[in-house]
Design an enzyme around this catalytic site. Sequence first.
Site, PDB file in Angstrom:
ATOM      1  N   PRO A 167       8.522 115.374 102.616  1.00 53.81           N
ATOM      2  CA  PRO A 167       8.749 114.068 102.016  1.00 53.81           C
ATOM      3  C   PRO A 167       9.580 113.164 102.930  1.00 53.81           C
ATOM      4  O   PRO A 167      10.507 113.621 103.595  1.00 53.81           O
ATOM      5  CB  PRO A 167       9.510 114.398 100.727  1.00 53.81           C
ATOM      6  CG  PRO A 167       9.156 115.806 100.426  1.00 53.81           C
ATOM      7  CD  PRO A 167       8.979 116.472 101.752  1.00 53.81           C
ATOM      8  N   GLU A 168       9.233 111.886 102.953  1.00 50.57           N
ATOM      9  CA  GLU A 168       9.995 110.934 103.763  1.00 50.57           C
ATOM     10  C   GLU A 168      11.066 110.269 102.893  1.00 50.57           C
ATOM     11  O   GLU A 168      11.171 110.523 101.686  1.00 50.57           O
ATOM     12  CB  GLU A 168       9.048 109.940 104.411  1.00 50.57           C
ATOM     13  CG  GLU A 168       7.970 110.663 105.234  1.00 50.57           C
ATOM     14  CD  GLU A 168       7.397 109.857 106.387  1.00 50.57           C
ATOM     15  OE1 GLU A 168       8.067 108.934 106.861  1.00 50.57           O
ATOM     16  OE2 GLU A 168       6.283 110.179 106.832  1.00 50.57           O
ATOM     17  N   LYS A 193      16.705 112.406 104.360  1.00 51.72           N
ATOM     18  CA  LYS A 193      15.913 113.372 103.603  1.00 51.72           C
ATOM     19  C   LYS A 193      16.777 114.335 102.802  1.00 51.72           C
ATOM     20  O   LYS A 193      16.306 115.381 102.366  1.00 51.72           O
ATOM     21  CB  LYS A 193      15.000 114.134 104.568  1.00 51.72           C
ATOM     22  CG  LYS A 193      14.027 113.216 105.299  1.00 51.72           C
ATOM     23  CD  LYS A 193      13.094 113.973 106.213  1.00 51.72           C
ATOM     24  CE  LYS A 193      12.154 113.001 106.935  1.00 51.72           C
ATOM     25  NZ  LYS A 193      11.168 113.699 107.788  1.00 51.72           N
ATOM     26  N   ARG A 223       5.446 117.232 116.040  1.00 52.65           N
ATOM     27  CA  ARG A 223       4.497 116.709 115.059  1.00 52.65           C
ATOM     28  C   ARG A 223       3.387 115.970 115.786  1.00 52.65           C
ATOM     29  O   ARG A 223       3.516 115.616 116.957  1.00 52.65           O
ATOM     30  CB  ARG A 223       5.202 115.750 114.076  1.00 52.65           C
ATOM     31  CG  ARG A 223       6.356 116.347 113.314  1.00 52.65           C
ATOM     32  CD  ARG A 223       5.924 117.446 112.340  1.00 52.65           C
ATOM     33  NE  ARG A 223       5.019 116.939 111.326  1.00 52.65           N
ATOM     34  CZ  ARG A 223       5.407 116.314 110.221  1.00 52.65           C
ATOM     35  NH1 ARG A 223       6.694 116.101 109.992  1.00 52.65           N
ATOM     36  NH2 ARG A 223       4.521 115.896 109.339  1.00 52.65           N
ATOM     37  N   ARG A 283      26.703 113.389 110.454  1.00 51.66           N
ATOM     38  CA  ARG A 283      25.741 113.868 111.457  1.00 51.66           C
ATOM     39  C   ARG A 283      24.414 113.128 111.379  1.00 51.66           C
ATOM     40  O   ARG A 283      23.575 113.259 112.274  1.00 51.66           O
ATOM     41  CB  ARG A 283      25.501 115.366 111.272  1.00 51.66           C
ATOM     42  CG  ARG A 283      26.728 116.235 111.505  1.00 51.66           C
ATOM     43  CD  ARG A 283      26.346 117.695 111.658  1.00 51.66           C
ATOM     44  NE  ARG A 283      25.764 118.250 110.436  1.00 51.66           N
ATOM     45  CZ  ARG A 283      26.462 118.873 109.489  1.00 51.66           C
ATOM     46  NH1 ARG A 283      27.796 118.986 109.600  1.00 51.66           N
ATOM     47  NH2 ARG A 283      25.860 119.375 108.431  1.00 51.66           N
ATOM     48  N   ASN A 335       6.843 111.480 109.942  1.00 51.21           N
ATOM     49  CA  ASN A 335       5.714 111.289 110.842  1.00 51.21           C
ATOM     50  C   ASN A 335       4.887 110.049 110.514  1.00 51.21           C
ATOM     51  O   ASN A 335       4.409 109.343 111.402  1.00 51.21           O
ATOM     52  CB  ASN A 335       4.817 112.530 110.824  1.00 51.21           C
ATOM     53  CG  ASN A 335       4.011 112.675 112.083  1.00 51.21           C
ATOM     54  OD1 ASN A 335       4.483 112.378 113.177  1.00 51.21           O
ATOM     55  ND2 ASN A 335       2.769 113.104 111.951  1.00 51.21           N
TER      56      ASN A 335
END
Length: 294
Positions: free
Chosen positions: A2-3, A52, A282, A148, A189
Amino acid sequence: MPEGHTLHRLAAHFDKTFGGGTVRASSPQGRFAEGAARVDGRVLVESEAHGKHLFLGFDSGEWVRVHLGLYGAWTFGDVDGERHLGAPRAEGAGRLDLERDAEGFVVPPAPVGAVRVRFVNTTGWADLRGASVCEVITGDEKAAVQDRLGPDPLRADADPERAWRVVSRSRTSVAALLMRQDVVAGIGNIYRAESLFRAGLDPLTPGRDLARDQWERLWADLSGLLRDGVRDGYIITTRPEDRPDPDARPVPRPDTLYVCYRTGEPCRVCASPVAARELAGRTLYWCPGCQSGR
């Protein structure tokens, strides 16, 4: 995987359906039993997403951090029937006649599959399966995780200048940089390939070769696409003029993306065959015609 827009939708959904009330937590699978016990019976006071990562904050000061990874998914059930977030209700779906216990909490059906954690309140339940990360952390640990991460275009505190400082000094391709969550959080992606196509950028352009105005337009476009994804629940990147019928339903449809998953097919704008190669682990898709110039 999932984005970012999906995680922000999840955060909003938890706020709406669980926020402000007591939540029962359990781990039917057993792998999260200790963590579930720490938040069981606590009040969910805050839900937020960063890239995410989903963070669920409880009145104990602790947070449940979830990263869905490649296989994770939430399933929600309520008085209107079981569903997956963002999925349309099936035609004719009826309301569930849910049993409740003496305290008014829903008694959900027996879990199906390896449910890592189950949250239950007085209106429904939420089941998590297959996540790569599910843990209880402190506020300081949450801050360390977020430190981070790069800026998330969907967050009010996002600082595109921070990302630009990394991009503008890097010899790495802009396509690879966009997949780094410590550069821009939440981009996957699809958004990577589609935003670079919309910007007319060669995906192999080194970050340091990008002009400042190119980066600013790319960031603005990514922000807009992500906001549309939060609103709609799916990704549409093609402009109306590049779709045969801009208002056709149902969506998503094959004409909602420019280059992703269209290897060898004609570009929707210039008819050049869409190219593909592996980059940053990817498959990268791009149009050699529309994205030829650096």
